[in-house]
Design a protein around this motif. Structure first.
Motif, PDB file in Angstrom:
ATOM      1  N   THR A   4       0.483  -1.394  -0.166  1.00 26.89           N
ATOM      2  CA  THR A   4      -0.093  -0.011  -0.096  1.00 26.89           C
ATOM      3  C   THR A   4       0.882   1.798   0.153  1.00 26.89           C
TER       4      THR A   4
ATOM      5  N   ILE B 210      -3.668   1.099  -8.755  1.00 27.60           N
ATOM      6  CA  ILE B 210      -1.925   1.345  -9.477  1.00 27.60           C
ATOM      7  C   ILE B 210      -2.267  -0.388  -8.377  1.00 27.60           C
ATOM      8  N   HIS B 211      -1.996  -1.665  -8.850  1.00 28.82           N
ATOM      9  CA  HIS B 211      -1.395  -2.958  -8.156  1.00 28.82           C
ATOM     10  C   HIS B 211      -0.503  -3.481  -7.535  1.00 28.82           C
ATOM     11  N   ARG B 212      -0.392  -3.816  -5.966  1.00 28.43           N
ATOM     12  CA  ARG B 212       0.691  -4.577  -5.624  1.00 28.43           C
ATOM     13  C   ARG B 212       1.102  -6.098  -4.986  1.00 28.43           C
TER      14      ARG B 212
ATOM     15  N   GLY C 289       3.254   2.105  -4.007  1.00 30.13           N
ATOM     16  CA  GLY C 289       1.734   2.167  -4.659  1.00 30.13           C
ATOM     17  C   GLY C 289       1.775   3.559  -3.865  1.00 30.13           C
TER      18      GLY C 289
ATOM     19  N   SER D 194      -4.361  -2.073  -3.934  1.00 28.78           N
ATOM     20  CA  SER D 194      -4.624  -1.443  -4.555  1.00 28.78           C
ATOM     21  C   SER D 194      -4.828   0.200  -4.028  1.00 28.78           C
ATOM     22  N   ALA D 195      -3.889   1.042  -4.935  1.00 30.95           N
ATOM     23  CA  ALA D 195      -3.521   2.242  -4.752  1.00 30.95           C
ATOM     24  C   ALA D 195      -4.597   3.147  -4.780  1.00 30.95           C
TER      25      ALA D 195
ATOM     26  N   SER E 226      -5.309   3.788  -0.252  1.00 33.06           N
ATOM     27  CA  SER E 226      -4.848   3.001  -0.465  1.00 33.06           C
ATOM     28  C   SER E 226      -5.277   2.097   0.861  1.00 33.06           C
TER      29      SER E 226
END
Length: 289
Positions: A133, A275-277, A136, A281-282, A250
């Motif tokens: 988070t 934005i995914h990591r 992101g 998600s962010a 996030s």
């Protein structure tokens, strides 16, 4: 009676673990629970949840929640009497997120000359820069800085203060962070001094606090917390932003994106980027009216 620290470890598929994590997030009795979720084996679709409860009641609640999900195996391991948080964070590698390089004291010699270097040591506050988070949020902010500037920045739920410090180090004239946890505020102010950043952090329980309102309207608001409070704070975050201002949100799983984004779209925001990591998600949203 003293509490014997334990670590709760759960394994399952991505779908099962994300559902279990979302279940934890929606349980008001587990609102302050600390856990992580990550992919352990991509080929076998094995995901892992690690939780570190701070009381016996919290441990029982976490185990009960996880056990409700078919396909999730749960085990509880007793920890020795040690500062496991600091010990584990001390061995984390540095993180590069766009122009930002987040590192601990043990990586002092690995600092690149062409980055905005942020020294964030292990401590009892969330946000070393390693969690998906936080990364992101930093990646989203880095992308925004390529085309616009933010003079006034607010960081809601600041933890270690890394996001507000990043803003202060990249030109924000005012960078304010808030947290409901007093030790986090103390740590964040120490980190600001360590990084020679003019960010300041205050102990506040909401965006209507006088110390928060004093800087409004902000050009950008970070809120790296959890999905339920993100939804609950949607109107307050809107009112703290100028029209055209940006919110970077996030602390939510990918499965919670629709719920959170819907709350902000209904209040006049436009979704600009996801934005995914790992499972996290962010969201980048802009206030349009």
């Amino acid at each position: 009676m003293s509490y014997n620290p334990v670590q709760i470890i759960a394994h399952g598929s991505r779908v099962a673990c994300e559902a279990a994590a979302e279940d934890i997030d929606t349980d008001v009795m587990l609102e302050g629970a600390t856990y992580s979720i990550l992919e352990e084996d991509e080929d076998r679709d094995v995901w892992r949840i690690d939780a570190f409860p701070t009381s016996e009641a919290e441990a029982d609640g976490l185990v009960a929640r996880l056990a409700l999900h078919t396909g999730v195996t749960v085990k509880v391991e007793t920890l020795a009497d040690a500062d496991w948080l600091a010990m584990s964070l001390s061995g984390l590698p540095p993180v590069r997120a766009g122009r930002f390089f987040v590192y601990g004291a043990h990586d002092q010699g690995r600092v690149p000359p062409n980055a905005v270097n942020l020294k964030i040591d292990a401590g009892a506050a969330f946000g070393t820069g390693h969690h998906g988070t936080t990364v992101g949020c930093l990646v989203a902010y880095d992308e925004l800085l390529k085309r616009e500037r933010f003079e006034k920045v607010l960081d809601v739920g600041c933890g270690t203060g890394v996001l507000a410090i990043a803003a202060a180090r990249t030109g924000a004239a005012l960078a304010v962070g808030t947290d409901i946890d007093a030790p986090s505020v103390r740590i964040a102010n120490e980190n600001a001094k360590l990084n020679q950043a003019h960010a300041r952090f205050v102990h506040a329980s909401g965006l209507n606090d006088v110390k928060v309102r004093a800087g409004a309207p902000y050009d950008l608001v970070f809120a790296n917390i959890l999905a339920p409070p993100l939804v609950a704070l949607s109107q307050d975050i809107k009112m703290s932003l100028r029209i055209g201002g940006v919110a970077i949100l996030s602390g939510l799983l990918r499965t919670q994106e629709r719920r959170v984004s819907a709350a902000y779209l209904s209040r006049g925001f436009r979704l600009e980027r996801r934005i995914h990591r790992d499972a996290w998600s962010a969201l980048v949203l802009r206030r349009m009216g």
